[in-house]
Motif scaffolding. Structure first.
Motif, PDB file in Angstrom:
ATOM      1  N   ARG A 157     -47.588  22.921  22.764  1.00 47.38           N
ATOM      2  CA  ARG A 157     -47.708  21.463  22.681  1.00 47.38           C
ATOM      3  C   ARG A 157     -46.451  20.787  23.223  1.00 47.38           C
ATOM      4  NH1 ARG A 157     -49.182  18.314  17.097  1.00 47.38           N
ATOM      5  NH2 ARG A 157     -49.836  16.375  18.030  1.00 47.38           N
ATOM      6  N   MET A 158     -45.276  21.326  22.872  1.00 43.31           N
ATOM      7  CA  MET A 158     -44.017  20.773  23.381  1.00 43.31           C
ATOM      8  C   MET A 158     -43.880  21.025  24.880  1.00 43.31           C
ATOM      9  SD  MET A 158     -41.365  20.100  20.566  1.00 43.31           S
ATOM     10  CE  MET A 158     -40.126  20.121  21.759  1.00 43.31           C
ATOM     11  N   ALA A 159     -44.341  22.188  25.344  1.00 40.64           N
ATOM     12  CA  ALA A 159     -44.281  22.488  26.780  1.00 40.64           C
ATOM     13  C   ALA A 159     -45.158  21.514  27.560  1.00 40.64           C
ATOM     14  CB  ALA A 159     -44.706  23.927  27.048  1.00 40.64           C
ATOM     15  N   LEU A 160     -46.335  21.206  27.019  1.00 39.05           N
ATOM     16  CA  LEU A 160     -47.212  20.226  27.666  1.00 39.05           C
ATOM     17  C   LEU A 160     -46.573  18.839  27.663  1.00 39.05           C
ATOM     18  CD1 LEU A 160     -50.697  21.306  26.288  1.00 39.05           C
ATOM     19  CD2 LEU A 160     -50.020  21.267  28.688  1.00 39.05           C
ATOM     20  N   SER A 161     -45.963  18.472  26.544  1.00 40.00           N
ATOM     21  CA  SER A 161     -45.295  17.162  26.457  1.00 40.00           C
ATOM     22  C   SER A 161     -44.140  17.076  27.444  1.00 40.00           C
ATOM     23  CB  SER A 161     -44.777  16.917  25.037  1.00 40.00           C
ATOM     24  OG  SER A 161     -45.847  16.781  24.145  1.00 40.00           O
ATOM     25  N   ALA A 162     -43.368  18.157  27.549  1.00 36.70           N
ATOM     26  CA  ALA A 162     -42.243  18.169  28.488  1.00 36.70           C
ATOM     27  C   ALA A 162     -42.749  18.091  29.928  1.00 36.70           C
ATOM     28  CB  ALA A 162     -41.410  19.439  28.287  1.00 36.70           C
ATOM     29  N   ALA A 163     -43.839  18.805  30.234  1.00 39.38           N
ATOM     30  CA  ALA A 163     -44.413  18.753  31.582  1.00 39.38           C
ATOM     31  C   ALA A 163     -44.939  17.353  31.881  1.00 39.38           C
ATOM     32  CB  ALA A 163     -45.527  19.793  31.720  1.00 39.38           C
ATOM     33  N   LEU A 164     -45.558  16.721  30.886  1.00 40.82           N
ATOM     34  CA  LEU A 164     -46.057  15.362  31.063  1.00 40.82           C
ATOM     35  C   LEU A 164     -44.896  14.399  31.356  1.00 40.82           C
ATOM     36  CD1 LEU A 164     -48.390  13.299  30.928  1.00 40.82           C
ATOM     37  CD2 LEU A 164     -47.939  13.131  28.470  1.00 40.82           C
ATOM     38  N   HIS A 165     -43.827  14.533  30.602  1.00 41.50           N
ATOM     39  CA  HIS A 165     -42.654  13.675  30.809  1.00 41.50           C
ATOM     40  C   HIS A 165     -42.079  13.888  32.211  1.00 41.50           C
ATOM     41  CE1 HIS A 165     -39.101  11.355  29.827  1.00 41.50           C
ATOM     42  NE2 HIS A 165     -38.350  12.378  30.232  1.00 41.50           N
ATOM     43  N   ARG A 166     -41.980  15.142  32.619  1.00 38.38           N
ATOM     44  CA  ARG A 166     -41.421  15.447  33.936  1.00 38.38           C
ATOM     45  C   ARG A 166     -42.323  14.932  35.060  1.00 38.38           C
ATOM     46  NH1 ARG A 166     -36.299  16.566  35.630  1.00 38.38           N
ATOM     47  NH2 ARG A 166     -36.531  17.165  37.797  1.00 38.38           N
ATOM     48  N   GLY A 187     -41.933  25.085  36.032  1.00 34.61           N
ATOM     49  CA  GLY A 187     -41.629  26.001  34.931  1.00 34.61           C
ATOM     50  C   GLY A 187     -42.295  25.598  33.627  1.00 34.61           C
ATOM     51  N   GLN A 188     -42.229  24.303  33.304  1.00 35.39           N
ATOM     52  CA  GLN A 188     -42.839  23.815  32.063  1.00 35.39           C
ATOM     53  C   GLN A 188     -44.360  23.989  32.098  1.00 35.39           C
ATOM     54  OE1 GLN A 188     -41.160  19.937  32.447  1.00 35.39           O
ATOM     55  NE2 GLN A 188     -39.458  20.371  31.074  1.00 35.39           N
ATOM     56  N   SER A 189     -44.953  23.678  33.228  1.00 30.76           N
ATOM     57  CA  SER A 189     -46.403  23.814  33.369  1.00 30.76           C
ATOM     58  C   SER A 189     -46.819  25.274  33.284  1.00 30.76           C
ATOM     59  CB  SER A 189     -46.870  23.225  34.699  1.00 30.76           C
ATOM     60  OG  SER A 189     -46.556  21.866  34.778  1.00 30.76           O
ATOM     61  N   SER A 190     -46.040  26.136  33.915  1.00 31.37           N
ATOM     62  CA  SER A 190     -46.340  27.567  33.896  1.00 31.37           C
ATOM     63  C   SER A 190     -46.226  28.139  32.485  1.00 31.37           C
ATOM     64  CB  SER A 190     -45.400  28.298  34.846  1.00 31.37           C
ATOM     65  OG  SER A 190     -45.708  29.661  34.870  1.00 31.37           O
ATOM     66  N   ASP A 191     -45.205  27.735  31.736  1.00 26.95           N
ATOM     67  CA  ASP A 191     -45.050  28.190  30.348  1.00 26.95           C
ATOM     68  C   ASP A 191     -46.229  27.747  29.493  1.00 26.95           C
ATOM     69  OD1 ASP A 191     -42.627  29.277  31.083  1.00 26.95           O
ATOM     70  OD2 ASP A 191     -41.414  27.735  30.083  1.00 26.95           O
ATOM     71  N   ALA A 192     -46.637  26.492  29.674  1.00 22.04           N
ATOM     72  CA  ALA A 192     -47.785  25.970  28.917  1.00 22.04           C
ATOM     73  C   ALA A 192     -49.061  26.694  29.327  1.00 22.04           C
ATOM     74  CB  ALA A 192     -47.927  24.469  29.138  1.00 22.04           C
ATOM     75  N   LEU A 193     -49.221  26.950  30.619  1.00 26.04           N
ATOM     76  CA  LEU A 193     -50.401  27.663  31.112  1.00 26.04           C
ATOM     77  C   LEU A 193     -50.493  29.050  30.494  1.00 26.04           C
ATOM     78  CD1 LEU A 193     -52.803  27.812  33.153  1.00 26.04           C
ATOM     79  CD2 LEU A 193     -51.174  28.823  34.750  1.00 26.04           C
ATOM     80  N   THR A 194     -49.388  29.768  30.476  1.00 23.56           N
ATOM     81  CA  THR A 194     -49.373  31.113  29.893  1.00 23.56           C
ATOM     82  C   THR A 194     -49.770  31.067  28.421  1.00 23.56           C
ATOM     83  OG1 THR A 194     -47.668  31.803  31.450  1.00 23.56           O
ATOM     84  CG2 THR A 194     -47.925  33.151  29.502  1.00 23.56           C
ATOM     85  N   ALA A 195     -49.273  30.077  27.703  1.00 25.90           N
ATOM     86  CA  ALA A 195     -49.616  29.945  26.281  1.00 25.90           C
ATOM     87  C   ALA A 195     -51.100  29.620  26.093  1.00 25.90           C
ATOM     88  CB  ALA A 195     -48.755  28.868  25.634  1.00 25.90           C
TER      89      ALA A 195
END
Length: 125
Positions: free
Chosen positions: A22-31, A90-98
């Protein structure tokens, strides 16, 4: 496109998932917002909306999670084709893996599965 999907899904299957998707998605959204990647932002928002039941109730429909993964793949592709913001990648990839790791198993394949080259996944907006 096929090479992109193989690369991203191979990485998602072997990578380390985000500890907090959830935080990875939020960080990707912010970026994506900072990078002015409107389409990527909208796709990440869609992934967040589709996975919200997971954070709220601890469960998500398999189909919704698959659509969220598809949305993230599209956002990653847009980022790669536009500006290739490494932090967003990187953030999107981390969220995708999760999200791939959290996708409920559909069980054993059907006796007569649809050939993979005949499948079409639509992203619900």
């Amino acid at each position: 496109m096929e090479a992109f999907l193989l690369e991203e899904l191979r990485a998602a299957m072997s990578g380390v998932p985000a500890h907090d998707p959830r935080m990875a998605l939020s960080a990707a959204l912010h970026r994506a917002t900072l990078s002015s990647l409107r389409e990527a932002r909208e796709l990440i928002e869609n992934a967040m909306r589709l996975t919200a039941p997971l954070w709220e109730h601890g469960r998500v429909k398999q189909g919704d999670n698959v659509l969220a993964v598809t949305s993230l793949l599209a956002a990653i592709l847009i980022n790669r084709e536009d500006r290739s913001d490494e932090k967003l990648a990187g953030q999107s990839s981390d969220a995708l893996t999760a999200l791939v790791a959290l996708t409920p198993d559909a069980g054993p394949p059907a006796a007569d599965p649809t050939p993979m080259d005949k499948l079409l996944v639509l992203v619900r907006a």
